[in-house]
Scaffold this active site. Sequence first.
Site, PDB file in Angstrom:
ATOM      1  N   ARG A 137      50.221  11.357  25.065  1.00 47.77           N
ATOM      2  CA  ARG A 137      49.743  11.347  26.315  1.00 47.77           C
ATOM      3  C   ARG A 137      48.162  11.283  26.086  1.00 47.77           C
ATOM      4  O   ARG A 137      47.365  11.191  27.462  1.00 47.77           O
ATOM      5  CB  ARG A 137      50.282  12.723  27.127  1.00 47.77           C
ATOM      6  CG  ARG A 137      51.647  12.761  27.347  1.00 47.77           C
ATOM      7  CD  ARG A 137      52.082  14.154  27.615  1.00 47.77           C
ATOM      8  NE  ARG A 137      52.007  14.981  26.529  1.00 47.77           N
ATOM      9  CZ  ARG A 137      52.293  16.230  26.714  1.00 47.77           C
ATOM     10  NH1 ARG A 137      52.913  16.891  27.776  1.00 47.77           N
ATOM     11  NH2 ARG A 137      52.101  17.199  25.684  1.00 47.77           N
ATOM     12  N   LYS A 191      66.740  16.693  17.256  1.00 50.13           N
ATOM     13  CA  LYS A 191      67.673  17.787  17.772  1.00 50.13           C
ATOM     14  C   LYS A 191      66.820  18.917  18.303  1.00 50.13           C
ATOM     15  O   LYS A 191      65.326  19.000  17.855  1.00 50.13           O
ATOM     16  CB  LYS A 191      68.690  18.251  16.690  1.00 50.13           C
ATOM     17  CG  LYS A 191      67.915  18.755  15.333  1.00 50.13           C
ATOM     18  CD  LYS A 191      67.112  19.964  15.725  1.00 50.13           C
ATOM     19  CE  LYS A 191      66.355  20.423  14.606  1.00 50.13           C
ATOM     20  NZ  LYS A 191      65.232  21.311  14.933  1.00 50.13           N
ATOM     21  N   ASP A 223      66.664  25.782  18.211  1.00 51.43           N
ATOM     22  CA  ASP A 223      65.734  24.991  17.114  1.00 51.43           C
ATOM     23  C   ASP A 223      66.627  25.066  15.809  1.00 51.43           C
ATOM     24  O   ASP A 223      66.399  23.991  15.111  1.00 51.43           O
ATOM     25  CB  ASP A 223      64.678  25.942  16.972  1.00 51.43           C
ATOM     26  CG  ASP A 223      63.295  25.098  16.557  1.00 51.43           C
ATOM     27  OD1 ASP A 223      63.078  24.293  17.214  1.00 51.43           O
ATOM     28  OD2 ASP A 223      63.115  25.498  15.413  1.00 51.43           O
ATOM     29  N   HIS A 255      62.951  15.856  26.036  1.00 48.49           N
ATOM     30  CA  HIS A 255      64.022  14.872  25.398  1.00 48.49           C
ATOM     31  C   HIS A 255      64.433  13.855  26.478  1.00 48.49           C
ATOM     32  O   HIS A 255      64.660  12.632  26.172  1.00 48.49           O
ATOM     33  CB  HIS A 255      64.912  15.679  24.398  1.00 48.49           C
ATOM     34  CG  HIS A 255      64.475  15.998  23.070  1.00 48.49           C
ATOM     35  ND1 HIS A 255      64.933  16.619  22.139  1.00 48.49           N
ATOM     36  CD2 HIS A 255      63.118  16.056  22.712  1.00 48.49           C
ATOM     37  CE1 HIS A 255      64.289  17.139  21.225  1.00 48.49           C
ATOM     38  NE2 HIS A 255      63.013  16.549  21.383  1.00 48.49           N
TER      39      HIS A 255
END
Length: 331
Positions: A37, A96, A177, A78
């Site tokens: 960004r 993940k 996580d 995601h």
Amino acid sequence: MTASVRWGILGTGRIARDFANALKDVPDAVLAGVGSRSLDSARSFTDEFGGAAYGSYEALVAAGDIDLVYVGTPHPAHAGNVRLALEAGKGVLCEKPFTLNRREAEPLVALARDKKLFLMEAMWTRFMPALAEVRRIVASGEIGAVSQLSADFGFTSDAGPEHRLFDPALGGGALLDIGIYPLSIAAALLGPVESVLAQAAIGPTGVDEQTTFLLRHRGGGLSTCACSLRARTPGELTLSGALGHVRMNGMFHRARNVTVTTAAGARTVETPYLGNGYVHEVIEAQRCWREGLVESPGMPHDETLALMGVMDAIRRQVGVQYAADAADAVA
């Protein structure tokens, strides 16, 4: 088709850096571009790792010299990031947890299938030689019919409540996580999960700081799994059968050997472990992309969706909710 596979990395955080380092260890992988960004952030990244710098995610996925995009952004981003890359016609390897919940994941799988683009959850343990060796041992019958598995993954974190690990706005908590690691490998070895019972210790920010869960798998096998941000656990995995057991030594997601124990004694088998682990998923993603596959047989879409559903069920049981879980959440 080019001789090398040209990668774009979406994000510039620690995980993105780990992935960039892994690309260095894959001879036919090239880092073609990095999107952030902030153009300054992207330039700082490419100054170290190479590739072109893009000051937006949109610019990265629109680049014509990128074959596959690795999504290494925070958990809540995601779903949007994967969609962005797929709509631009790029294959995707997504870190993940694939998304925050199953409802976010389903339309992404549908989009990839509709556009015939490769999409895979980045779960490197599925492609480690150690796991392949465990499967070979099971198939040989050496430890008999398997029926039980135990696996854990835990470390202690002293990060503040604003850190992504503890911030519910960033999909914080141990389960998403690191709990996905024992969950995913348990399903890989014992089969689909039919039911789950979970307990958790909820921290002051409202996320799970440690969680344990008992899984019943199709066929009757049971697995006990644990994850923690409060305890440094062994990180081992043991799969047991009627005649003995096999253990992935050290931390199972980085196992370099496995030990088989039966009434006849114990033996250890050395297994390769490449680079920092990400190498294994890079090799698989490139293989699938080159063969024109939409999904990897080692980490298929339906299994990713099923495991997201299991984590949804665990979070319902322990009382962890994210904004994306709201009934009016947009996938």
